[in-house]
Scaffold this motif. Structure first.
Motif, PDB file in Angstrom:
ATOM      1  N   ALA A 147      23.328  19.099  -6.451  1.00 47.54           N
ATOM      2  CA  ALA A 147      23.070  19.493  -5.066  1.00 47.54           C
ATOM      3  C   ALA A 147      21.570  19.493  -4.769  1.00 47.54           C
ATOM      4  CB  ALA A 147      23.669  20.873  -4.791  1.00 47.54           C
ATOM      5  N   GLN A 148      20.777  20.034  -5.684  1.00 48.01           N
ATOM      6  CA  GLN A 148      19.326  20.081  -5.488  1.00 48.01           C
ATOM      7  C   GLN A 148      18.725  18.689  -5.417  1.00 48.01           C
ATOM      8  OE1 GLN A 148      18.197  22.487  -8.847  1.00 48.01           O
ATOM      9  NE2 GLN A 148      18.266  24.382  -7.665  1.00 48.01           N
ATOM     10  N   VAL A 149      19.164  17.800  -6.295  1.00 44.29           N
ATOM     11  CA  VAL A 149      18.613  16.439  -6.333  1.00 44.29           C
ATOM     12  C   VAL A 149      18.966  15.664  -5.065  1.00 44.29           C
ATOM     13  CG1 VAL A 149      18.737  14.211  -7.522  1.00 44.29           C
ATOM     14  CG2 VAL A 149      18.564  16.325  -8.845  1.00 44.29           C
ATOM     15  N   LEU A 150      20.220  15.794  -4.629  1.00 36.25           N
ATOM     16  CA  LEU A 150      20.680  15.027  -3.469  1.00 36.25           C
ATOM     17  C   LEU A 150      20.377  15.705  -2.141  1.00 36.25           C
ATOM     18  CD1 LEU A 150      24.134  13.766  -4.793  1.00 36.25           C
ATOM     19  CD2 LEU A 150      21.951  12.535  -4.720  1.00 36.25           C
ATOM     20  N   GLY A 151      19.944  16.958  -2.187  1.00 37.57           N
ATOM     21  CA  GLY A 151      19.641  17.681  -0.946  1.00 37.57           C
ATOM     22  C   GLY A 151      20.893  18.028  -0.170  1.00 37.57           C
ATOM     23  N   ILE A 152      21.962  18.363  -0.891  1.00 38.93           N
ATOM     24  CA  ILE A 152      23.225  18.737  -0.252  1.00 38.93           C
ATOM     25  C   ILE A 152      23.605  20.147  -0.703  1.00 38.93           C
ATOM     26  CG2 ILE A 152      24.026  16.345  -0.080  1.00 38.93           C
ATOM     27  CD1 ILE A 152      25.810  16.845  -2.531  1.00 38.93           C
ATOM     28  N   SER A 153      24.633  20.694  -0.093  1.00 41.13           N
ATOM     29  CA  SER A 153      25.085  22.023  -0.484  1.00 41.13           C
ATOM     30  C   SER A 153      25.778  21.958  -1.843  1.00 41.13           C
ATOM     31  CB  SER A 153      26.058  22.578   0.553  1.00 41.13           C
ATOM     32  OG  SER A 153      27.276  21.858   0.518  1.00 41.13           O
ATOM     33  N   GLN A 154      25.904  23.112  -2.464  1.00 40.31           N
ATOM     34  CA  GLN A 154      26.594  23.170  -3.751  1.00 40.31           C
ATOM     35  C   GLN A 154      28.072  22.838  -3.570  1.00 40.31           C
ATOM     36  OE1 GLN A 154      25.300  26.448  -6.108  1.00 40.31           O
ATOM     37  NE2 GLN A 154      26.906  26.181  -7.622  1.00 40.31           N
ATOM     38  N   ALA A 155      28.652  23.238  -2.438  1.00 40.05           N
ATOM     39  CA  ALA A 155      30.048  22.892  -2.153  1.00 40.05           C
ATOM     40  C   ALA A 155      30.203  21.378  -2.031  1.00 40.05           C
ATOM     41  CB  ALA A 155      30.517  23.586  -0.881  1.00 40.05           C
ATOM     42  N   GLY A 156      29.226  20.726  -1.405  1.00 39.25           N
ATOM     43  CA  GLY A 156      29.241  19.275  -1.289  1.00 39.25           C
ATOM     44  C   GLY A 156      29.134  18.602  -2.647  1.00 39.25           C
ATOM     45  N   ALA A 157      28.347  19.201  -3.536  1.00 40.87           N
ATOM     46  CA  ALA A 157      28.210  18.658  -4.887  1.00 40.87           C
ATOM     47  C   ALA A 157      29.528  18.776  -5.646  1.00 40.87           C
ATOM     48  CB  ALA A 157      27.097  19.385  -5.635  1.00 40.87           C
ATOM     49  N   TYR A 158      30.225  19.909  -5.485  1.00 44.51           N
ATOM     50  CA  TYR A 158      31.521  20.061  -6.158  1.00 44.51           C
ATOM     51  C   TYR A 158      32.521  19.026  -5.638  1.00 44.51           C
ATOM     52  CZ  TYR A 158      30.563  24.242  -8.868  1.00 44.51           C
ATOM     53  OH  TYR A 158      30.072  25.119  -9.799  1.00 44.51           O
ATOM     54  N   GLU A 159      32.483  18.748  -4.341  1.00 45.19           N
ATOM     55  CA  GLU A 159      33.364  17.711  -3.791  1.00 45.19           C
ATOM     56  C   GLU A 159      33.043  16.370  -4.442  1.00 45.19           C
ATOM     57  OE1 GLU A 159      33.597  17.387   0.463  1.00 45.19           O
ATOM     58  OE2 GLU A 159      33.647  19.569   0.690  1.00 45.19           O
ATOM     59  N   LEU A 160      31.766  16.085  -4.596  1.00 45.61           N
ATOM     60  CA  LEU A 160      31.337  14.833  -5.214  1.00 45.61           C
ATOM     61  C   LEU A 160      31.799  14.755  -6.667  1.00 45.61           C
ATOM     62  CD1 LEU A 160      29.696  12.300  -4.577  1.00 45.61           C
ATOM     63  CD2 LEU A 160      27.655  13.541  -5.263  1.00 45.61           C
ATOM     64  N   LEU A 161      31.684  15.855  -7.404  1.00 48.31           N
ATOM     65  CA  LEU A 161      32.089  15.877  -8.811  1.00 48.31           C
ATOM     66  C   LEU A 161      33.584  15.636  -8.980  1.00 48.31           C
ATOM     67  CD1 LEU A 161      29.196  17.017  -9.250  1.00 48.31           C
ATOM     68  CD2 LEU A 161      30.189  18.542 -10.929  1.00 48.31           C
ATOM     69  N   HIS A 162      34.357  15.866  -7.938  1.00 36.87           N
ATOM     70  CA  HIS A 162      35.798  15.645  -8.012  1.00 36.87           C
ATOM     71  C   HIS A 162      36.222  14.297  -7.416  1.00 36.87           C
ATOM     72  CE1 HIS A 162      35.766  20.017  -8.751  1.00 36.87           C
ATOM     73  NE2 HIS A 162      36.812  19.725  -9.506  1.00 36.87           N
ATOM     74  N   GLN A 163      35.252  13.510  -6.940  1.00 35.85           N
ATOM     75  CA  GLN A 163      35.559  12.201  -6.360  1.00 35.85           C
ATOM     76  C   GLN A 163      35.837  11.171  -7.444  1.00 35.85           C
ATOM     77  OE1 GLN A 163      32.639  10.382  -3.846  1.00 35.85           O
ATOM     78  NE2 GLN A 163      33.252  11.579  -2.075  1.00 35.85           N
ATOM     79  N   GLU A 164      36.794  10.323  -7.167  1.00 33.25           N
ATOM     80  CA  GLU A 164      37.103   9.200  -8.063  1.00 33.25           C
ATOM     81  C   GLU A 164      35.871   8.318  -8.200  1.00 33.25           C
ATOM     82  OE1 GLU A 164      40.039   6.629 -10.041  1.00 33.25           O
ATOM     83  OE2 GLU A 164      40.615   8.330  -8.809  1.00 33.25           O
TER      84      GLU A 164
END
Length: 70
Positions: free
Chosen positions: A22-39
């Motif tokens: 989240a810090q690297v991409l400048g997004i929320s932590q919730a957004g990062a968790y969504e990304l971590l669960h993406q195919e």
């Protein structure tokens, strides 16, 4: 947009957690968790932890930016 505390990719740890992504991409932590669960996102599950190997993360970024990383 959130500001990254990292000034270069060399400063990143070997494995990134959701907070670091989240810090690297400048997004929320919730957004990062969504990304971590993406195919297709290069996540590694260790027990209940989700981590991203630094080199795989950088490759993922490069593949989506045409190789234009900082």
């Amino acid at each position: 947009m959130l500001q990254s505390k990292f000034k270069s990719y060399d400063e990143l740890p070997l494995f990134l957690n959701a907070r670091t992504v989240a810090q690297v991409l400048g997004i929320s932590q919730a957004g990062a968790y969504e990304l971590l669960h993406q195919e297709g996102f290069p996540v590694l599950k260790i027990g209940s932890r989700l981590v991203v190997p630094k080199e795989k993360f950088l490759s993922w970024i490069e593949s989506r930016t045409g190789g234009n990383t900082l």
